[in-house]
Design an enzyme around this catalytic site. Structure first.
Site, mmCIF file in Angstrom:
data_model
loop_
_atom_site.group_PDB
_atom_site.id
_atom_site.type_symbol
_atom_site.label_atom_id
_atom_site.label_comp_id
_atom_site.label_asym_id
_atom_site.label_seq_id
_atom_site.Cartn_x
_atom_site.Cartn_y
_atom_site.Cartn_z
ATOM 1 N N THR A 1 47.571 34.322 29.060
ATOM 2 C CA THR A 1 46.422 33.217 29.084
ATOM 3 C C THR A 1 45.808 33.288 30.500
ATOM 4 O OG1 THR A 1 47.648 31.247 30.260
ATOM 5 C CG2 THR A 1 47.887 31.821 27.706
ATOM 6 N N SER B 1 53.463 27.262 41.243
ATOM 7 C CA SER B 1 52.882 27.219 42.561
ATOM 8 C C SER B 1 53.979 26.620 43.428
ATOM 9 C CB SER B 1 51.713 26.394 42.482
ATOM 10 O OG SER B 1 51.186 26.008 44.033
ATOM 11 N N GLY C 1 41.151 37.002 38.302
ATOM 12 C CA GLY C 1 42.287 36.763 39.551
ATOM 13 C C GLY C 1 43.724 37.553 39.170
ATOM 14 N N ILE C 2 44.640 36.398 39.270
ATOM 15 C CA ILE C 2 46.062 37.003 39.000
ATOM 16 C C ILE C 2 46.187 37.560 37.794
ATOM 17 C CG2 ILE C 2 48.434 36.419 39.077
ATOM 18 C CD1 ILE C 2 47.334 34.188 41.378
ATOM 19 N N GLY C 3 45.769 36.721 36.676
ATOM 20 C CA GLY C 3 45.743 37.282 35.225
ATOM 21 C C GLY C 3 45.452 38.453 35.010
ATOM 22 N N TYR D 1 47.139 18.437 40.258
ATOM 23 C CA TYR D 1 47.376 20.107 40.434
ATOM 24 C C TYR D 1 48.669 20.287 40.796
ATOM 25 C CZ TYR D 1 47.527 24.944 41.603
ATOM 26 O OH TYR D 1 47.724 26.336 41.454
HETATM 27 N N1 LIG Z 1 45.289 31.607 43.941
HETATM 28 C C1 LIG Z 1 46.255 31.045 44.262
HETATM 29 O O1 LIG Z 1 46.354 30.910 45.581
HETATM 30 C C2 LIG Z 1 47.433 30.431 43.519
HETATM 31 C C3 LIG Z 1 47.008 30.255 41.969
HETATM 32 N N2 LIG Z 1 48.310 29.736 41.284
HETATM 33 C C4 LIG Z 1 47.981 29.811 39.829
HETATM 34 O O2 LIG Z 1 47.765 31.023 39.242
HETATM 35 C C5 LIG Z 1 47.062 30.987 38.027
HETATM 36 C C6 LIG Z 1 45.870 32.057 38.117
HETATM 37 O O3 LIG Z 1 44.839 31.322 38.933
HETATM 38 P P1 LIG Z 1 44.000 32.318 39.809
HETATM 39 O O4 LIG Z 1 44.015 33.789 39.266
HETATM 40 O O5 LIG Z 1 44.038 31.917 41.246
HETATM 41 O O6 LIG Z 1 42.550 31.843 39.601
HETATM 42 P P2 LIG Z 1 41.181 32.295 38.580
HETATM 43 O O7 LIG Z 1 40.376 31.001 38.678
HETATM 44 O O8 LIG Z 1 40.779 33.546 38.948
HETATM 45 O O9 LIG Z 1 42.022 32.346 37.112
HETATM 46 C C7 LIG Z 1 42.024 31.287 36.370
HETATM 47 C C8 LIG Z 1 42.119 31.832 35.082
HETATM 48 O O10 LIG Z 1 42.406 30.651 34.090
HETATM 49 C C9 LIG Z 1 41.400 30.646 32.949
HETATM 50 N N3 LIG Z 1 41.233 29.117 32.344
HETATM 51 C C10 LIG Z 1 41.085 28.164 33.330
HETATM 52 N N4 LIG Z 1 40.970 27.002 32.328
HETATM 53 C C11 LIG Z 1 41.182 27.787 31.273
HETATM 54 C C12 LIG Z 1 41.291 27.236 29.916
HETATM 55 N N5 LIG Z 1 40.887 25.628 29.677
HETATM 56 N N6 LIG Z 1 41.360 27.982 28.825
HETATM 57 C C13 LIG Z 1 41.951 28.925 29.016
HETATM 58 N N7 LIG Z 1 41.745 29.914 30.236
HETATM 59 C C14 LIG Z 1 41.340 28.886 31.324
HETATM 60 C C15 LIG Z 1 40.162 31.089 33.800
HETATM 61 O O11 LIG Z 1 39.294 31.418 32.778
HETATM 62 P P3 LIG Z 1 37.542 30.953 33.272
HETATM 63 O O12 LIG Z 1 37.281 32.416 33.873
HETATM 64 O O13 LIG Z 1 36.789 30.941 31.783
HETATM 65 O O14 LIG Z 1 37.458 30.071 34.233
HETATM 66 C C16 LIG Z 1 40.862 32.222 34.597
HETATM 67 O O15 LIG Z 1 41.015 33.460 33.607
HETATM 68 C C17 LIG Z 1 46.713 29.433 37.971
HETATM 69 O O16 LIG Z 1 47.809 28.893 37.056
HETATM 70 C C18 LIG Z 1 46.888 28.957 39.349
HETATM 71 O O17 LIG Z 1 47.187 27.679 39.351
HETATM 72 C C19 LIG Z 1 49.567 29.342 41.774
HETATM 73 C C20 LIG Z 1 49.618 29.236 43.269
HETATM 74 C C21 LIG Z 1 48.435 29.921 43.986
HETATM 75 C C1 LIG Z 2 39.989 22.990 56.701
HETATM 76 C C2 LIG Z 2 39.937 24.256 56.810
HETATM 77 C C3 LIG Z 2 39.553 24.808 58.312
HETATM 78 C C4 LIG Z 2 41.339 25.124 56.165
HETATM 79 C C5 LIG Z 2 42.057 24.753 55.325
HETATM 80 C C6 LIG Z 2 43.215 25.524 54.782
HETATM 81 C C7 LIG Z 2 43.507 25.344 53.441
HETATM 82 C C8 LIG Z 2 42.277 25.428 52.438
HETATM 83 C C9 LIG Z 2 44.842 26.120 52.740
HETATM 84 C C10 LIG Z 2 45.862 26.036 53.585
HETATM 85 C C11 LIG Z 2 47.144 26.043 52.799
HETATM 86 C C12 LIG Z 2 46.368 26.672 51.171
HETATM 87 C C13 LIG Z 2 47.094 26.719 50.113
HETATM 88 C C14 LIG Z 2 46.575 26.472 48.876
HETATM 89 C C15 LIG Z 2 44.902 26.443 48.930
HETATM 90 C C16 LIG Z 2 44.041 26.637 50.145
HETATM 91 C C17 LIG Z 2 45.185 25.764 51.394
HETATM 92 C C18 LIG Z 2 45.279 24.616 51.117
HETATM 93 C C19 LIG Z 2 46.965 26.456 47.508
HETATM 94 C C20 LIG Z 2 47.242 25.063 47.049
HETATM 95 C C21 LIG Z 2 46.109 27.203 46.279
HETATM 96 C C22 LIG Z 2 46.670 26.854 45.048
HETATM 97 C C23 LIG Z 2 48.122 26.905 45.006
HETATM 98 O O1 LIG Z 2 48.854 26.754 43.887
HETATM 99 C C24 LIG Z 2 49.031 26.929 46.326
HETATM 100 C C25 LIG Z 2 48.331 27.172 47.610
HETATM 101 C C26 LIG Z 2 49.228 26.703 48.699
HETATM 102 C C27 LIG Z 2 48.407 27.168 49.974
#
Ligand SMILES: NC(=O)C1=CN([C@@H]2O[C@H](COP(=O)(O)OP(=O)(O)OC[C@H]3O[C@@H](n4cnc5c(N)ncnc54)[C@H](OP(=O)(O)O)[C@@H]3O)[C@@H](O)[C@H]2O)C=CC1
Ligand SMILES: CC(C)CCC[C@@H](C)[C@H]1CC[C@H]2C3=C(CC[C@]12C)[C@@]1(C)CCC(=O)C[C@@H]1CC3
Length: 334
Positions: free
Chosen positions: A8, A171, A13-15, A193
């Site tokens: 899904t 996360s 991104g990560i997916g 979240y």
């Molecule tokens: N990036 C990070 O630092 C971190 C990310 N994560 C988790 O990793 C996962 C992937 O996120 P990430 O790759 O970072 O972010 P992206 O926004 O790049 O990817 C999120 C994906 O989820 C899809 N999505 C969102 N809502 C829905 C929905 N209602 N139905 C189907 N698909 C949906 C998006 O589709 P669309 O393009 O249509 O929006 C997109 O493909 C998430 O669960 C996020 O919480 C966890 C920790 C850290």
């Molecule tokens: C205000 C600024 C000058 C700097 C802010 C830094 C923050 C944006 C980041 C520090 C730790 C980060 C973090 C995430 C998002 C960005 C930060 C808050 C996540 C919450 C993103 C989604 C996750 O699931 C985990 C990440 C942990 C750390």
């Protein structure tokens, strides 16, 4: 028979990085990209086929934030595939994020700086709202839609002699302090979240308790901090450019700043290769990247307990009944 893998949120991104890595690993896979936006899904499929022209890549329309869409998509999956070997529950949202800048600078010059960059504890809030099913959107998307999908696909998960893996992208921001059983949708707080990710850790544990015997094995991973659409939504890109040198510096002291989607997908990819019976239900598998850029996966014990996990599982089953009834009644009225 080839392995069936459903991801899904596979279009970015990560997916998407996971899909690339899986196809490089196993050219025989049948990979299903489950996405809400079919234009973006098509683009992702084309990109994957450019690097893997022989790959078998299917698309599935799935909005995990809508119960109706989940039920429809699950029916479609049942009609297409005899079983699902790997189900990656990766889609996720963080709407209207706000960073507490004062807390950030306070944390930056404290001994908590590494933990702050790893977990964002005390830094991040979001504004959530109700979706068309009357559920909190973050809860519905990150947790409940995926829960419903697993429930619907149970007959395809873990068949005689073929265990299946369910993997939740959780996360390090999954914090017990943000979660309450009494308010499991997080209607009244400002950290939906974090609450939804903590709930996914609890649900994964409950799924193992209830379904390991039938061959369904659930795990959770943390991808680290990865630069994706989700993180670019937190701060304007100008800020991220300023922060990058600091983040590369901090990477010398903590391995949680994975930064690229490829690195972030490390634990998801690692789990694909593991025997499900060898996995620890209480561990979260972290994608980590060393200062020199080497990727590895490390299990860390989660801050969860059986009692809360079982209680949440019960509440989700109750909510599932309500939502199903709602959908049936609406269909009858039309
Ligand atoms: N990036 C990070 O630092 C971190 C990310 N994560 C988790 O990793 C996962 C992937 O996120 P990430 O790759 O970072 O972010 P992206 O926004 O790049 O990817 C999120 C994906 O989820 C899809 N999505 C969102 N809502 C829905 C929905 N209602 N139905 C189907 N698909 C949906 C998006 O589709 P669309 O393009 O249509 O929006 C997109 O493909 C998430 O669960 C996020 O919480 C966890 C920790 C850290
Ligand atoms: C205000 C600024 C000058 C700097 C802010 C830094 C923050 C944006 C980041 C520090 C730790 C980060 C973090 C995430 C998002 C960005 C930060 C808050 C996540 C919450 C993103 C989604 C996750 O699931 C985990 C990440 C942990 C750390």
């Amino acid at each position: 028979m080839e392995k069936v893998v459903l991801v899904t949120g596979a279009n970015s991104g990560i997916g998407l990085a996971l899909c690339e890595r899986l196809l490089s690993q196993d050219g025989e896979l049948r990979l299903c990209l489950a996405c809400r936006n079919m234009g973006r899904a098509e683009a992702a499929k084309s990109a994957l086929l450019t690097s893997h022209p022989q790959a078998r890549v299917d698309l599935l329309h799935l909005d995990v934030g809508s119960a109706r869409s989940v039920l429809r998509a699950a029916q479609e999956v049942k009609s297409r595939y005899p079983r699902v070997d790997h189900l990656y529950l990766n889609a996720g949202i963080m709407p209207n994020p706000k960073v507490d800048i004062k807390a950030f600078f306070k944390g930056l010059f404290s001994s908590n700086v590494i933990n702050m960059f790893a977990t964002a504890e005390g830094l991040l809030t979001q504004q959530d709202h109700l979706n068309s099913d009357g559920l909190q959107e973050v809860f519905a998307t990150n947790l409940f839609g995926h829960f419903l999908l697993v429930r619907e696909l149970e007959p395809l998960l873990g068949q005689e002699g073929h265990p299946s893996k369910v993997v939740w992208t959780s996360s390090s921001n999954a914090l017990r302090s943000a979660f309450s059983l009494e308010d499991f949708q997080h209607r009244s707080g400002t950290e939906p979240y974090s609450s939804s990710k903590y709930a996914s850790d609890l649900v994964s544990l409950a799924l193992n308790r209830h379904h390991n015997a039938q061959g369904l094995f659930s795990s959770v991973i943390c991808p680290g901090l990865v630069m994706t659409n989700l993180t670019y939504g937190i701060l304007p890109s100008f800020f991220w450019s300023l922060l990058m040198p600091i983040m590369w510096f901090i990477r010398m002291f903590t391995n949680t700043l994975t930064l690229t989607p490829y690195n972030g997908a490390e634990a998801l990819n690692w789990l694909f290769l593991q025997k499900p019976e060898s996995l620890d239900s209480r561990a979260k598998y972290h994608s980590l990247t060393s200062g020199l850029g080497n990727n590895y996966t490390q299990p860390r014990q989660m801050d969860i307990d059986d009692e809360t996990s079982e209680a949440l599982y019960g509440k989700l089953l109750e909510l599932e009944k309500v939502v199903r009834r709602q959908i049936t009644e609406e269909a009858e009225r039309q």
